[in-house]
Design a protein around this motif. Structure first.
Motif, PDB file in Angstrom:
ATOM      1  N   TYR A   1     -21.863  39.448  25.622  1.00  9.71           N
ATOM      2  CA  TYR A   1     -22.033  38.151  25.326  1.00  9.71           C
ATOM      3  C   TYR A   1     -23.566  37.932  25.062  1.00  9.71           C
ATOM      4  O   TYR A   1     -24.195  38.798  25.864  1.00  9.71           O
ATOM      5  CB  TYR A   1     -21.553  37.342  26.480  1.00  9.71           C
ATOM      6  CG  TYR A   1     -20.205  37.124  26.526  1.00  9.71           C
ATOM      7  CD1 TYR A   1     -19.465  36.372  25.288  1.00  9.71           C
ATOM      8  CD2 TYR A   1     -19.146  37.788  27.357  1.00  9.71           C
ATOM      9  CE1 TYR A   1     -18.088  36.058  25.562  1.00  9.71           C
ATOM     10  CE2 TYR A   1     -17.853  37.987  27.468  1.00  9.71           C
ATOM     11  CZ  TYR A   1     -17.237  36.679  26.420  1.00  9.71           C
ATOM     12  OH  TYR A   1     -15.801  36.627  26.439  1.00  9.71           O
TER      13      TYR A   1
ATOM     14  N   PRO B   1     -26.924  33.545  28.428  1.00 14.82           N
ATOM     15  CA  PRO B   1     -26.473  32.082  28.434  1.00 14.82           C
ATOM     16  C   PRO B   1     -27.691  31.159  28.276  1.00 14.82           C
ATOM     17  O   PRO B   1     -27.551  29.817  27.953  1.00 14.82           O
ATOM     18  CB  PRO B   1     -25.514  31.855  29.661  1.00 14.82           C
ATOM     19  CG  PRO B   1     -25.865  33.290  30.291  1.00 14.82           C
ATOM     20  CD  PRO B   1     -26.333  34.405  29.413  1.00 14.82           C
TER      21      PRO B   1
ATOM     22  N   TYR C   1     -21.994  30.233  26.451  1.00 16.56           N
ATOM     23  CA  TYR C   1     -22.559  31.232  25.508  1.00 16.56           C
ATOM     24  C   TYR C   1     -22.814  30.479  24.161  1.00 16.56           C
ATOM     25  O   TYR C   1     -22.224  30.906  22.905  1.00 16.56           O
ATOM     26  CB  TYR C   1     -21.699  32.420  25.246  1.00 16.56           C
ATOM     27  CG  TYR C   1     -21.517  33.150  26.337  1.00 16.56           C
ATOM     28  CD1 TYR C   1     -22.429  33.675  27.280  1.00 16.56           C
ATOM     29  CD2 TYR C   1     -20.299  33.187  27.070  1.00 16.56           C
ATOM     30  CE1 TYR C   1     -22.148  34.202  28.368  1.00 16.56           C
ATOM     31  CE2 TYR C   1     -20.156  33.814  28.194  1.00 16.56           C
ATOM     32  CZ  TYR C   1     -21.111  34.426  29.015  1.00 16.56           C
ATOM     33  OH  TYR C   1     -20.805  35.070  30.190  1.00 16.56           O
TER      34      TYR C   1
ATOM     35  N   ASN D   1     -25.419  32.166  19.673  1.00 14.88           N
ATOM     36  CA  ASN D   1     -24.956  33.504  19.449  1.00 14.88           C
ATOM     37  C   ASN D   1     -26.224  34.458  19.706  1.00 14.88           C
ATOM     38  O   ASN D   1     -27.437  33.806  19.362  1.00 14.88           O
ATOM     39  CB  ASN D   1     -24.369  33.808  18.369  1.00 14.88           C
ATOM     40  CG  ASN D   1     -24.905  33.669  17.081  1.00 14.88           C
ATOM     41  OD1 ASN D   1     -25.687  34.429  16.744  1.00 14.88           O
ATOM     42  ND2 ASN D   1     -24.984  32.715  16.193  1.00 14.88           N
ATOM     43  N   SER D   2     -26.128  35.747  19.972  1.00  9.85           N
ATOM     44  CA  SER D   2     -27.199  36.468  19.934  1.00  9.85           C
ATOM     45  C   SER D   2     -27.920  36.758  18.803  1.00  9.85           C
ATOM     46  O   SER D   2     -29.271  37.043  18.843  1.00  9.85           O
ATOM     47  CB  SER D   2     -26.667  38.185  20.402  1.00  9.85           C
ATOM     48  OG  SER D   2     -25.874  38.045  21.564  1.00  9.85           O
TER      49      SER D   2
END
Ligand code: PMP
Length: 349
Positions: free
Chosen positions: A54, A57, A240, A243-244
Motif C-alpha cells: 500500500y 497514507p 490510501y 497511489n504510490s
C-alpha cells in the motif's frame, strides 16, 4: 427491490467532451506534456515502487516536495486524489446535517454539486455583471445568513478574475465561518494567502498539480491549513487515497523548480497573447465582452457563443461553452494563433 434515493436518482456520470480534436482548449490544462528529462526521472523512479505494498497514507515525501516548492510547513499539508476529492471530503466531514455553505456564482460547479450529495444547504452569492466579487457584501452575507462554510476559487474558474490577498484576508478575518480558498489557478497570479496559513484557524487553501504543474493525469490535489484542521482532514480521508505512482511522480515534479518557473512564464505569455488577440477581435463586434484574466484562460461573453463553439469544433478546436459564455484555455503559441485565426475567419465571414 431497491430504488435509488432522490438525491442521486437523476444524476448522470460526468461526461467530458467526446470526440478527438487537434486542439484542446476546454479544460484549463497545461498544453504540453512533461519534458523528456523529467519523464526520464519518472521512468527511473518507477522501478523503485513496491507495487505489492500500500502507498504511504501520509504521502510524506510528496508533501515535503510540495511544501518546499511553495515554502510552507509540511505539517500544514494534506494530499488528495485531485482537489476534487478534497472538496467532497471537506464538505462532507466539516459540515453537519443542517449546516449551511455558501458558493459564489458563477464559480467552479463541483462545490455546489458535492453539497447536494452531502445534503447540506448551499446558498449562492451572485457576482455583478462585471463578474467581480464584492467582498464586503460577501462578508455581510456569510455573517447574516449564518453560513458555516464559504468556498470559492481565487482566481476564479470560469471568470479568470481574482480578489487580492488583502481582500481575501479581510474576508477570512471577518467571517464566522470556515473559508476554503481554492487556489487551483494561483500559480498564474501573485495573490496567494499560502504564506499566511498559520495565522488563521478558519482557513483552508487548495492547490492542484493539474494546471501549471502539468500533471492532471496523476490526480494530485493539496489542502493547506493549520495543524488542527490538517489533522482532522487526515483523520477523515481514506487511508490510501493517493497511489504510490502519483506520490513518487509528484515528488519529482515539484522538485523541478526551474522547469515550473519557466513553464509559468510561458503560459502567462500565451494567456496575454490570447487575451490581446480576443480584445482585438471583439473591438469590431458589438456583442462580445472579453474579461481580463489572471489565470491560464480567458472568459468571454457573446450571444453567438454556441455558433462560435460549433464553428471552432468544425476546425478541430474545442473550447468550453457555458451558456452565453466561452472559456478558452491558453494553449501553446501555435494553438493560441490557431484559435485566434479561426475566430478572425468566423467574424470576417
Ligand atoms: N478547483 C478548480 C477551481 C478547478 O477549476 C478544478 C479543475 N477544473 C479543480 C479544482 C479540480 O482540480 P483537480 O484536478 O485537482 O481535481
Amino acid at each position: 427491490m431497491y430504488q435509488l434515493n432522490d438525491k442521486i436518482k437523476n444524476l448522470v456520470p460526468y461526461e467530458p467532451i467526446s470526440g478527438t480534436y487537434d486542439i484542446r482548449l476546454d479544460a484549463n490544462e497545461c498544453p504540453v506534456n512533461l519534458p523528456d528529462d523529467i519523464r526520464a526521472q519518472l521512468k527511473e523512479r518507477l522501478d523503485e515502487i513496491a507495487f505489492n505494498r500500500y502507498p504511504d497514507p501520509l504521502a510524506e515525501r510528496l508533501i515535503n516536495s510540495f511544501a518546499e516548492y511553495y515554502g510552507v510547513d509540511p505539517e500544514f499539508v494534506t494530499a488528495g486524489n485531485g482537489s476534487d476529492e478534497l472538496i467532497f471530503l471537506i464538505e462532507s466531514a466539516f459540515l453537519q446535517k443542517g449546516d449551511k455553505m455558501l458558493v459564489v456564482a458563477p464559480d467552479f460547479s463541483m462545490y455546489n454539486f458535492y453539497s447536494s450529495i452531502c445534503e447540506v444547504k448551499c446558498e449562492s452569492f451572485l457576482k455583478g455583471d462585471d463578474l467581480e466579487i464584492d467582498v464586503d457584501a460577501l462578508i455581510n452575507t456569510v455573517n447574516s445568513e449564518g453560513i458555516d462554510l464559504v468556498i470559492f476559487s481565487n482566481p476564479c474558474n470560469p471568470t479568470g478574475k481574482g480578489i487580492t490577498r488583502a481582500e481575501a484576508e479581510k474576508l477570512v478575518r471577518r467571517v464566522n465561518a470556515l473559508v476554503i480558498l481554492d487556489e487551483a489557478y494561483m500559480d498564474f497570479w501573485t495573490e496567494s494567502l499560502l504564506d499566511k496559513i498559520g495565522e488563521y484557524s478558519n482557513l483552508i487553501i487548495f492547490r492542484t498539480a493539474s494546471k501549471l504543474v502539468g500533471a492532471a493525469a496523476l490526480r494530485l490535489g493539496f489542502a493547506v491549513a493549520n495543524p488542527v484542521i490538517s489533522r482532522a482532514i487526515k483523520a477523515v480521508k481514506s487511508p490510501y487515497n493517493v497511489n504510490s505512482i502519483s506520490q513518487a511522480f509528484g515528488e519529482i515534479i515539484y522538485s523541478n523548480k526551474e522547469y515550473l518557473k519557466n513553464r509559468q512564464k510561458t503560459i502567462v505569455n500565451c494567456k496575454e497573447m490570447l487575451y490581446n488577440g480576443l480584445v482585438e477581435i471583439a473591438g469590431g463586434q458589438s456583442d462580445i465582452t472579453v474579461y481580463s484574466s489572471v489565470a491560464n484562460f480567458v472568459f468571454m461573453k457573446t450571444s453567438r457563443s454556441r455558433e462560435i463553439w460549433e464553428y471552432l469544433k468544425s476546425k478541430s478546436i474545442v473550447v468550453r461553452l457555458m451558456g452565453e459564455y466561452l472559456r478558452i484555455t491558453a494553449g501553446t503559441d501555435e494553438e493560441v494563433s490557431a484559435v485566434l485565426s479561426a475566430l478572425g475567419e468566423y467574424f470576417s465571414r
